[in-house]
Design an enzyme around this catalytic site. Structure first.
Site, mmCIF file in Angstrom:
data_model
loop_
_atom_site.group_PDB
_atom_site.id
_atom_site.type_symbol
_atom_site.label_atom_id
_atom_site.label_comp_id
_atom_site.label_asym_id
_atom_site.label_seq_id
_atom_site.Cartn_x
_atom_site.Cartn_y
_atom_site.Cartn_z
ATOM 1 N N ASP A 89 -6.365 1.918 -6.620
ATOM 2 C CA ASP A 89 -7.285 2.114 -5.494
ATOM 3 C C ASP A 89 -8.166 3.356 -5.698
ATOM 4 O O ASP A 89 -8.724 3.898 -4.764
ATOM 5 C CB ASP A 89 -6.535 2.150 -4.146
ATOM 6 C CG ASP A 89 -5.462 3.225 -4.118
ATOM 7 O OD1 ASP A 89 -5.321 3.932 -5.127
ATOM 8 O OD2 ASP A 89 -4.785 3.348 -3.079
ATOM 9 N N ASN A 90 -8.264 3.809 -6.947
ATOM 10 C CA ASN A 90 -9.159 4.922 -7.249
ATOM 11 C C ASN A 90 -10.444 4.383 -7.861
ATOM 12 O O ASN A 90 -10.435 3.383 -8.552
ATOM 13 C CB ASN A 90 -8.502 5.890 -8.241
ATOM 14 C CG ASN A 90 -7.258 6.514 -7.655
ATOM 15 O OD1 ASN A 90 -7.296 7.038 -6.551
ATOM 16 N ND2 ASN A 90 -6.152 6.432 -8.377
ATOM 17 N N GLN A 248 -2.450 0.467 4.504
ATOM 18 C CA GLN A 248 -2.846 1.116 3.246
ATOM 19 C C GLN A 248 -2.903 0.115 2.076
ATOM 20 O O GLN A 248 -3.769 0.204 1.209
ATOM 21 C CB GLN A 248 -1.841 2.245 2.939
ATOM 22 C CG GLN A 248 -2.377 3.376 2.063
ATOM 23 C CD GLN A 248 -3.641 4.052 2.604
ATOM 24 O OE1 GLN A 248 -3.833 4.152 3.806
ATOM 25 N NE2 GLN A 248 -4.506 4.489 1.716
ATOM 26 N N ASP A 259 -21.672 3.656 3.550
ATOM 27 C CA ASP A 259 -22.900 2.849 3.632
ATOM 28 C C ASP A 259 -22.701 1.690 4.603
ATOM 29 O O ASP A 259 -23.599 1.353 5.377
ATOM 30 C CB ASP A 259 -23.257 2.263 2.257
ATOM 31 C CG ASP A 259 -23.508 3.325 1.194
ATOM 32 O OD1 ASP A 259 -23.793 4.477 1.562
ATOM 33 O OD2 ASP A 259 -23.416 2.995 -0.002
#
Length: 304
Positions: A89-90, A248, A259
């Site tokens: 998830d990076n 999570q 955005d």
């Protein structure tokens, strides 16, 4: 700390690549259009591309998203690209701005057929990133909005904007009706302006009370804080708006969440909905985006 330089075309050859029309403001207008669905071409987008394959992809993707994109096309620089490398998830972004840095006011914004599109609009939104490219274009649009009592929105976009582009940022600030940012951007702005507070509600209050040209519209300040409450000025008060709960494990990639928030917000704003509805739509759009790779969305929204 070895630096590895990988050419973009090598990434394309060796990995399975998905192409998406990107850029902060373009992401936001695409999300706004997606939230609205119909009519198409609610949003008109200006930016700069090269006369190349990636430029053609960008035009095609904008058309598929039903965004009315009018690009300034030049051949000095190639179309800007950004590789988003996702590990777990990076995410890591490798940007080559190229043509995105080449927007030219005289050759595009000032041209009658383009400026007439500006005059038709009622709401304007520009990312702070553009302060590094063409501040004179921003001033022209901001002044037009202010003179005609239309809404001009600006995003602080990144801490470095408040630090290194303070002069153009503060020059446009008197024309800003809605300012967006996240908690880090808000803290950096406050520090650079000598507010001497780290309290986000107080920072919002102080930003709201900065000088403003069009007195008919009180400035609205909106600061997102990831999974924490969004902070916004409502009239003379500062209120907190909780985001939607998410497990999570459902978060795939937070790329484009900010955005998307703005896109959702703008989709309700152009329909003249109250501020809390604009924020609710922003939270919804961001919640959809973080469950997917990049700033992408399903066919239709499920927002009521």
């Amino acid at each position: 700390n070895t630096k590895i330089l990988v050419p973009f075309d090598e990434i394309v050859k060796k990995s399975k690549v998905e192409y998406h029309a990107g850029g902060s403001s373009q992401n936001s207008v695409k999300i706004a259009q997606w939230m609205i669905q119909e009519p198409h071409k609610v949003a008109t987008f200006f930016g700069c591309i090269g006369t190349d394959h990636f430029g053609e992809i960008l035009k095609q993707k904008a058309a598929e998203a039903h965004v009315n994109a009018h690009y300034y096309e030049q051949s000095q620089e190639p179309t800007g690209t950004c590789a988003a490398c996702i590990t777990g998830d990076n995410r890591s972004l490798v940007a080559n701005l190229a043509a995105a840095n080449c927007y030219n006011k005289e050759k595009h914004l000032d041209v009658d057929r383009n400026w007439s599109l500006v005059e038709k609009a009622r709401v304007y939104y520009i990312a702070g990133f553009f302060l590094t490219v063409s501040p004179e274009s921003i001033f022209k649009v901001a002044k037009h909005a202010s003179d005609n009592n239309k809404i001009f929105g600006l995003n602080i976009s990144a801490p470095f904007i408040s630090q290194f582009f303070k002069e153009p940022l503060m020059k446009v600030m008197p024309y800003v009706d809605i300012i967006f940012g996240n908690e880090t951007e808000a803290a950096t702005f406050a520090k650079e302006q000598g507010f001497e507070t780290e309290d986000i509600a107080e920072i919002a209050r102080r930003v709201q009370s900065l000088p403003k040209v069009n007195k008919n519209r009180q400035r609205i300040v909106v600061f997102t804080q990831g999974r924490e409450d969004t902070v916004a000025t409502v009239g003379d008060k500062v209120k907190m708006f909780p985001v939607l709960d998410i497990d999570q494990n459902d978060i795939v990639d937070t790329n484009g969440a900010g955005d998307a928030f703005v896109g959702g917000f703008l989709s309700e704003l152009v329909q003249e909905k109250p501020l809390q509805e604009c924020i609710r739509a922003g939270h919804y759009a961001a919640n959809v985006i973080i469950r997917r790779v990049g700033c992408t969305f399903p066919e239709k929204p499920d927002f009521h």
